[in-house]
Design an enzyme around this catalytic site. Structure first.
Site, PDB file in Angstrom:
ATOM      1  N   GLU A 142      53.604  36.533  33.504  1.00  0.00           N
ATOM      2  CA  GLU A 142      53.911  37.654  34.463  1.00  0.00           C
ATOM      3  C   GLU A 142      53.933  37.018  35.757  1.00  0.00           C
ATOM      4  O   GLU A 142      53.008  37.360  36.732  1.00  0.00           O
ATOM      5  CB  GLU A 142      52.887  38.741  34.654  1.00  0.00           C
ATOM      6  CG  GLU A 142      52.807  39.676  33.150  1.00  0.00           C
ATOM      7  CD  GLU A 142      52.258  40.809  33.544  1.00  0.00           C
ATOM      8  OE1 GLU A 142      51.403  41.196  34.355  1.00  0.00           O
ATOM      9  OE2 GLU A 142      52.521  41.964  32.686  1.00  0.00           O
ATOM     10  N   GLU A 313      53.973  42.795  25.693  1.00  0.00           N
ATOM     11  CA  GLU A 313      52.670  43.595  25.832  1.00  0.00           C
ATOM     12  C   GLU A 313      53.095  44.922  25.823  1.00  0.00           C
ATOM     13  O   GLU A 313      53.825  45.603  26.633  1.00  0.00           O
ATOM     14  CB  GLU A 313      51.783  43.175  27.188  1.00  0.00           C
ATOM     15  CG  GLU A 313      51.671  41.758  27.247  1.00  0.00           C
ATOM     16  CD  GLU A 313      50.967  41.430  28.478  1.00  0.00           C
ATOM     17  OE1 GLU A 313      50.438  42.296  29.157  1.00  0.00           O
ATOM     18  OE2 GLU A 313      50.673  40.325  28.685  1.00  0.00           O
TER      19      GLU A 313
HETATM   20  C1  GAL Z   1      49.543  42.712  32.296  1.00  0.00           C
HETATM   21  C2  GAL Z   1      48.905  41.129  31.944  1.00  0.00           C
HETATM   22  C3  GAL Z   1      47.718  41.239  30.938  1.00  0.00           C
HETATM   23  C4  GAL Z   1      46.700  42.293  31.011  1.00  0.00           C
HETATM   24  C5  GAL Z   1      47.614  43.714  31.155  1.00  0.00           C
HETATM   25  C6  GAL Z   1      46.683  44.804  31.224  1.00  0.00           C
HETATM   26  O1  GAL Z   1      49.813  42.698  33.470  1.00  0.00           O
HETATM   27  O2  GAL Z   1      49.860  40.473  31.699  1.00  0.00           O
HETATM   28  O3  GAL Z   1      46.992  39.982  31.001  1.00  0.00           O
HETATM   29  O4  GAL Z   1      46.230  42.267  32.632  1.00  0.00           O
HETATM   30  O5  GAL Z   1      48.617  43.807  32.104  1.00  0.00           O
HETATM   31  O6  GAL Z   1      47.521  46.068  31.234  1.00  0.00           O
END
Ligand code: GAL
Length: 662
Positions: A142, A313
């Site tokens: 990110e 994610e």
């Molecule tokens: C994203 C990140 C992850 C985790 C997640 C939590 O921004 O890539 O490592 O922090 O959010 O929602």
């Protein structure tokens, strides 16, 4: 269409890994991302390399049949590294160093950090390049999360003049392009240009715009360094980065040019709270997210790497980082998963496998609870697994172009942020509102950058193309000449790439195409909302921004006027110009009329329902907190694969479509 998960073997005892791997396979998961924050375990102190645990984790996952995405660990430079090289830290606009203690504390411009990154990435690349289970590599994690793109470190300030020299060639050209004669800001050497911070009042907008381009280019260079290093180390699999939602601080199209796959991290509930929606909308969609949040980002990131994209994610339950962290409505994890596949995702990967009982994200759900037992999303995951098996019996690989495309431009967003001119002028909100209006009409939407090909579309919309040059105007004219309809929003063409008002006045390079000349702008404060009645009788209003036209120099026909007599919509030879930021309901009516004029079929969808086609399949999603009925005649009952015409809250309906497409 495959399921994946983000896994942190270093968070759990080794003897749990085989069970986790088996359970993943059992749940239908085939792709697992690891490694992206593991630097302190790979190298606990300078030069003390300990890769054995990662070797073992890779073997355990591979032995179970999982395919691996290996993340490079550069988002979390460990303590020893920061102590030895404090110059790698980013500096914020107040001059404060962004300290160690969380993550993303490095500055993209830092030559030291680039060298250190190259080394750890090379070591990982060389060790795992040829491992058959590793199908892809993720660069860093990110870029830009936690406001880390703009940095005013000594390294960034030192690099900026050279970047300017490459862009402008001579200081004379730079002075001319920027208009530095204003307030005696002329320079005689590139090295005299300072980063635009710490000024008494607003800094020069052209310098701010270029500083933002510069910082964006630093991300491009940094990412390219990782890609080149992995390739030089022998990595032949796909290289991917996980971009974010509602994030426009660097030009993602530029970064993605060096990647094989674009991915993004989808957290619909957290981002509902961060979005610019009113309280009623936030209450209505508290447990579902806004119906267009995920769709918009799916379409945006699909545009980046020739259609190849993943959700890296996916939120599987409450997150920990919003002002209020709602638990998703039962069914939403399934809905979000199918929606991503409907928009063309290759992989949907959940964050994270198991909720951590320690550290910053202990309130962030996983697919498993902290004790390792299944969390609330588990039954939905199993349902998606089974439904994907059914869908896999059909050909869903055919990529198809949407009938309409929306032009999205990072530099235009920056231009609006630099000189908003009207309270609450939030350009991303404007883009999302146009996107929503199209999606409320049941349309599939592609997104393009100003440099992308424009052929094959029935309709092209430019919600806010502030920076327009002659090349873009020529490509739009060519599309228009070949029968594409074009709709251009207010403020478009109002700046040159150098942040000047164009010689022919706004819409500058788009003047001939639109047949419009803007005389002046009326910035509309909250509550100042000129009303308009549209051709279908719908009432709407302008908000925040309205162009007032020079009637002598406007040749386009006025189609609709505001109630105070000022033009709202003009048209000339297939090109429409909207003079204001218009309320979303009015945009729906306007864009429906535009679709009708170019033969695109639209649907009157109930509130909160969205459609999306993938190959021969059509998907419908209900984001509303109440049941919804799909319009009569839309669903082909003989071709139903899941659900029915009646959609419960968070429900999905999937069928073979016999719909005619333009
Ligand atoms: C994203 C990140 C992850 C985790 C997640 C939590 O921004 O890539 O490592 O922090 O959010 O929602």
């Amino acid at each position: 269409m495959q399921l994946g998960v983000c896994y942190y073997p270093e968070h759990w005892p080794r003897d749990r890994w085989p069970q986790d791997a088996r359970d993943m396979m059992e749940a239908g998961i085939r792709v697992v991302r690891i490694g992206e924050f593991s630097w302190s375990r790979l190298e606990p102190s300078a030069g003390d390399l300990r890769f054995e645990w990662l070797d073992e984790a890779v073997e355990v996952l591979a032995a179970a049949g999982l395919k691996i995405v290996m993340g490079t660990p550069t988002a979390t430079p460990p303590k020893w590294l920061v102590d030895a090289h404090p110059e790698i830290l980013a500096v914020d606009e107040n001059g404060d160093t962004r300290g160690y203690g969380s993550r993303r504390h490095y500055c993209f411009s830092s030559p030291t950090f680039r060298t250190l990154s190259e080394r750890i990435v090379r070591l990982m690349g060389e060790r795992y390049a040829n491992h058959p289970a590793i199908i892809a590599w993720q660069t860093d994690n990110e870029y830009g999360c936690h406001d880390t793109i703009l940095s005013y470190s000594a390294a960034a300030r030192a690099r900026f003049p050279a970047w300017l020299e490459a862009r402008y060639g001579s200081v004379e050209a730079l002075n001319e392009a920027w208009g530095t004669v204003f307030w005696s800001m002329e320079v005689s050497e590139f090295s005299q240009v300072e980063a635009p911070v710490g000024t008494v009042t607003e800094p020069h907008p052209a310098i701010v715009l270029d500083y933002r381009r510069f910082c964006s280019d630093m991300v491009v260079e940094y990412n390219r360094l990782q890609v080149d290093t992995l390739r030089a180390a022998g990595v032949s699999g796909d290289i991917v980065h996980n971009f974010m939602g509602l994030f426009t601080e660097f030009d993602h199209f530029d970064v993605a040019r060096d990647l094989d796959i674009a991915s993004w991290d989808s957290y619909p509930l957290g981002f509902l709270e961060r979005g610019a929606h009113d309280d009623a909308t936030k209450a209505q969609y508290r447990q579902q997210g806004h119906p267009d949040f995920a769709g918009f980002h799916h379409d945006l990131y699909r545009a980046m790497c020739k259609g190849r994209w993943w959700v890296m994610e996916q939120q599987p339950g409450p997150v920990n980082w919003a002002i209020s962290n709602a638990a998703p409505l039962p069914g939403m994890v399934r809905l979000w998963s199918h929606e991503a596949f409907a928009h063309g995702a290759e992989v949907v990967s959940y964050f994270r496998w198991r909720q951590a009982p320690f550290a910053q994200e202990q309130m962030h759900a996983g697919l498993l609870r902290p004790d390792g037992s299944p969390a609330s999303a588990w039954p939905e995951l199993l349902q998606v697994r089974d439904e994907l098996a059914t869908l896999a019996e059909h050909d869903t690989t055919t990529a198809q172009q949407a009938p309409v495309t929306l032009m999205f431009d990072y530099a235009s967003i920056w231009a609006c942020q630099i000189q908003p001119h009207a309270e609450n002028f939030n350009p991303l909100e404007l883009y999302l509102s146009w996107y929503s209006a199209l999606r409320r009409l049941g349309l599939d939407v592609d997104i393009v950058s100003p440099r992308d090909a424009l052929s094959g579309y029935s309709l092209i919309v430019l919600p806010c193309q502030v920076i327009a040059d002659e090349a873009l105007a020529a490509r739009l004219s060519a599309a228009r000449d070949s029968g594409t309809r074009v709709v251009i929003g207010a403020r478009s063409g109002s700046r040159t790439p150098e942040f000047q008002i164009p010689a022919q006045l706004a819409p500058g390079a788009l003047s001939e195409l639109t047949g419009v000349t803007v005389d002046r702008v009326d910035g509309l404060r909250p509550g100042a909302e000129p009303a308009v009645t549209l051709s279908n009788g719908a009432r709407g209003h302008a908000l925040r921004w309205r162009d007032l036209l020079d009637h002598q120099r406007t040749s386009a026909q006025v189609v609709t006027r505001f109630e105070d007599g000022e033009p709202a919509i003009l048209h000339q030879r297939g090109v429409s110009y909207l003079t204001a930021w218009l309320s979303e309901d009015s945009l729906v009516a306007i864009l429906q009329a535009e679709c009708q004029a170019c033969g695109i079929t639209t649907h009157a969808l109930p509130d909160g329902v969205r459609l999306r086609r993938r190959g021969p399949l059509c998907f419908a999603f209900n984001y509303a907190p109440e049941p919804r009925w799909l319009p009569e005649g839309l669903v082909n009952d003989r071709g139903l694969l899941a659900g029915s015409r009646v959609l419960a809250p968070a429900d999905v309906c999937i069928w073979f479509s016999d719909e005619k497409r333009p």
